[in-house]
Design a protein around this motif. Structure first.
Motif, PDB file in Angstrom:
ATOM      1  N   TYR A 180     -81.155   5.082 -22.654  1.00  0.00           N
ATOM      2  CA  TYR A 180     -80.143   6.405 -22.620  1.00  0.00           C
ATOM      3  C   TYR A 180     -78.836   5.342 -22.016  1.00  0.00           C
ATOM      4  O   TYR A 180     -79.494   4.460 -21.084  1.00  0.00           O
ATOM      5  N   LYS A 181     -78.000   5.347 -22.935  1.00  0.00           N
ATOM      6  CA  LYS A 181     -76.574   4.082 -21.807  1.00  0.00           C
ATOM      7  C   LYS A 181     -75.409   5.651 -22.157  1.00  0.00           C
ATOM      8  O   LYS A 181     -74.763   6.246 -22.926  1.00  0.00           O
ATOM      9  N   ILE A 182     -74.585   5.527 -20.368  1.00  0.00           N
ATOM     10  CA  ILE A 182     -73.073   5.974 -20.585  1.00  0.00           C
ATOM     11  C   ILE A 182     -73.001   5.810 -21.204  1.00  0.00           C
ATOM     12  O   ILE A 182     -72.216   4.881 -21.188  1.00  0.00           O
ATOM     13  N   VAL A 183     -71.573   6.741 -22.028  1.00  0.00           N
ATOM     14  CA  VAL A 183     -70.457   6.913 -23.339  1.00  0.00           C
ATOM     15  C   VAL A 183     -69.625   7.050 -21.935  1.00  0.00           C
ATOM     16  O   VAL A 183     -68.095   6.400 -21.800  1.00  0.00           O
ATOM     17  N   SER A 184     -69.590   7.649 -21.267  1.00  0.00           N
ATOM     18  CA  SER A 184     -68.807   8.533 -20.695  1.00  0.00           C
ATOM     19  C   SER A 184     -68.963   8.365 -19.315  1.00  0.00           C
ATOM     20  O   SER A 184     -69.535   9.807 -19.334  1.00  0.00           O
ATOM     21  N   LEU A 185     -67.842   9.501 -18.288  1.00  0.00           N
ATOM     22  CA  LEU A 185     -68.651   9.921 -17.046  1.00  0.00           C
ATOM     23  C   LEU A 185     -67.098  10.253 -16.650  1.00  0.00           C
ATOM     24  O   LEU A 185     -66.075   9.219 -15.923  1.00  0.00           O
ATOM     25  N   ASN A 186     -66.814  11.891 -16.170  1.00  0.00           N
ATOM     26  CA  ASN A 186     -66.047  12.187 -15.320  1.00  0.00           C
ATOM     27  C   ASN A 186     -66.451  13.025 -13.922  1.00  0.00           C
ATOM     28  O   ASN A 186     -67.070  13.530 -14.608  1.00  0.00           O
ATOM     29  N   LEU A 187     -66.301  12.964 -12.864  1.00  0.00           N
ATOM     30  CA  LEU A 187     -65.965  13.263 -11.585  1.00  0.00           C
ATOM     31  C   LEU A 187     -65.268  14.138 -11.553  1.00  0.00           C
ATOM     32  O   LEU A 187     -63.653  13.475 -10.921  1.00  0.00           O
ATOM     33  N   ASN A 188     -65.355  15.602 -11.523  1.00  0.00           N
ATOM     34  CA  ASN A 188     -64.100  16.606 -10.393  1.00  0.00           C
ATOM     35  C   ASN A 188     -64.731  17.214  -9.331  1.00  0.00           C
ATOM     36  O   ASN A 188     -65.257  18.002  -9.791  1.00  0.00           O
ATOM     37  N   SER A 189     -64.013  17.348  -8.481  1.00  0.00           N
ATOM     38  CA  SER A 189     -64.964  18.405  -7.461  1.00  0.00           C
ATOM     39  C   SER A 189     -63.136  19.719  -7.483  1.00  0.00           C
ATOM     40  O   SER A 189     -62.431  20.305  -8.721  1.00  0.00           O
ATOM     41  N   ASN A 190     -64.107  20.684  -7.312  1.00  0.00           N
ATOM     42  CA  ASN A 190     -63.095  22.110  -7.684  1.00  0.00           C
ATOM     43  C   ASN A 190     -62.072  22.410  -5.982  1.00  0.00           C
ATOM     44  O   ASN A 190     -61.269  23.524  -6.272  1.00  0.00           O
ATOM     45  N   GLY A 191     -61.976  21.116  -6.243  1.00  0.00           N
ATOM     46  CA  GLY A 191     -60.836  21.009  -4.412  1.00  0.00           C
ATOM     47  C   GLY A 191     -61.266  21.474  -3.506  1.00  0.00           C
ATOM     48  O   GLY A 191     -62.162  22.637  -3.354  1.00  0.00           O
ATOM     49  N   GLY A 219     -66.479  29.036  10.857  1.00  0.00           N
ATOM     50  CA  GLY A 219     -67.667  29.348   9.099  1.00  0.00           C
ATOM     51  C   GLY A 219     -67.733  28.097   8.394  1.00  0.00           C
ATOM     52  O   GLY A 219     -66.799  27.384   9.109  1.00  0.00           O
ATOM     53  N   LYS A 220     -67.646  28.565   7.374  1.00  0.00           N
ATOM     54  CA  LYS A 220     -67.986  27.315   6.413  1.00  0.00           C
ATOM     55  C   LYS A 220     -67.639  27.471   5.021  1.00  0.00           C
ATOM     56  O   LYS A 220     -67.195  29.206   4.236  1.00  0.00           O
ATOM     57  N   ALA A 221     -67.316  26.413   4.210  1.00  0.00           N
ATOM     58  CA  ALA A 221     -66.917  26.741   3.054  1.00  0.00           C
ATOM     59  C   ALA A 221     -67.505  25.945   1.980  1.00  0.00           C
ATOM     60  O   ALA A 221     -68.049  24.198   2.089  1.00  0.00           O
ATOM     61  N   LYS A 222     -67.531  26.205   0.930  1.00  0.00           N
ATOM     62  CA  LYS A 222     -68.701  25.501  -0.193  1.00  0.00           C
ATOM     63  C   LYS A 222     -68.029  24.847  -0.925  1.00  0.00           C
ATOM     64  O   LYS A 222     -66.888  25.331  -1.587  1.00  0.00           O
ATOM     65  N   VAL A 223     -68.021  23.396  -1.382  1.00  0.00           N
ATOM     66  CA  VAL A 223     -67.462  22.962  -2.091  1.00  0.00           C
ATOM     67  C   VAL A 223     -68.603  22.273  -3.364  1.00  0.00           C
ATOM     68  O   VAL A 223     -69.160  21.855  -2.535  1.00  0.00           O
ATOM     69  N   ASN A 224     -67.771  22.121  -3.924  1.00  0.00           N
ATOM     70  CA  ASN A 224     -68.756  21.221  -5.726  1.00  0.00           C
ATOM     71  C   ASN A 224     -67.616  20.620  -6.246  1.00  0.00           C
ATOM     72  O   ASN A 224     -66.348  20.222  -5.941  1.00  0.00           O
TER      73      ASN A 224
END
Length: 235
Positions: A180-191, A219-224
């Motif tokens: 396969y080859k990657i046509v497009s890729l976007n990375l986004n964080s939920n902040g 405490g901790k925070a979950k980041v995606n």
């Protein structure tokens, strides 16, 4: 007539050439799949933020301002002595007090804030308890420090890409493709989450009773981080 035929042939040639990019675009979309992968991480809230304030009223606005300034200067001097803590002055405002019947100004009230930040919870807790002999607490929050946020983002960036590539390989195998080859890729964080507020009661109790500095658990925070993209499966 000869000129008309040449013009028609030229128009047909241009039309054929114009259609070639469209055909190429159709071919580029062949065997394309949209995929999403996600990486998550629990990040410690390692920055403690405390906002203290002083408030008073007086019929003489000049005396009131001088009183507030004296209190704030004393607090700033105490805070500057603790190297582990960074400080900044928050808002400061004053407003008139009116008589309920005559609506005339009978006095003034003024309020000034002091904001403290530190990754050393013990040092900031101790300082806060000392300052609360003269000041009051507005809030106590916990956030993720800038350096911690950057380290976390870099790690999640790599993990999200690796997860996307694994899913792309899985899709390719399921379709019987050779690669396969990657046509497009976007990375986004939920902040990164906003500072998490905690009650100030334990700090008030420590200041009133001169008790030992309380233990603080932020405490901790979950980041995606999501990786959304399109791949083309090669047959």
């Amino acid at each position: 007539m000869h000129f008309t035929r040449r013009a028609a042939f030229l128009a047909l040639s241009l039309s054929t050439l114009a259609s070639l990019p469209a055909l190429a675009a159709d071919e580029a979309r062949y065997n394309q799949i949209s995929l999403r992968a996600e990486a998550s991480q629990e990040v410690a809230r390692d920055l403690m933020i405390v906002t203290l304030y002083t408030e008073a009223q007086n019929s003489d606005p000049a005396k009131l301002a001088a009183d507030i300034t004296t209190r704030m200067n004393k607090a700033l001097g105490q805070a500057k002595a603790v190297k582990e803590v960074s400080l900044s002055q928050g808002s400061r405002n004053s407003y008139p007090i009116y008589d309920n019947k005559t609506q005339k100004i009978i006095g003034w009230r003024e309020r000034a804030e002091l904001r403290l930040e530190s990754s050393d919870f013990a040092a900031l807790s101790k300082l806060t308890g000392e300052l609360m002999q003269d000041l009051k607490m507005e809030s106590m929050d916990f956030a993720i420090a800038t350096a911690t946020r950057k380290t976390s983002e870099d790690a999640l960036f790599k993990e999200a890409i690796a997860a996307f590539k694994a899913r792309a390989q899985l899709a390719t195998e399921a379709l019987g493709g050779k690669g396969y080859k990657i046509v497009s890729l976007n990375l986004n964080s939920n902040g990164y989450p906003q500072p998490f507020p905690r009650g100030a009661m334990m700090m008030k109790a420590a200041a009133m009773e001169a008790a030992p500095t309380p233990e603080v658990e932020a405490g901790k925070a979950k980041v995606n981080m999501n990786a959304d993209g399109v791949i083309e499966v090669l047959q």
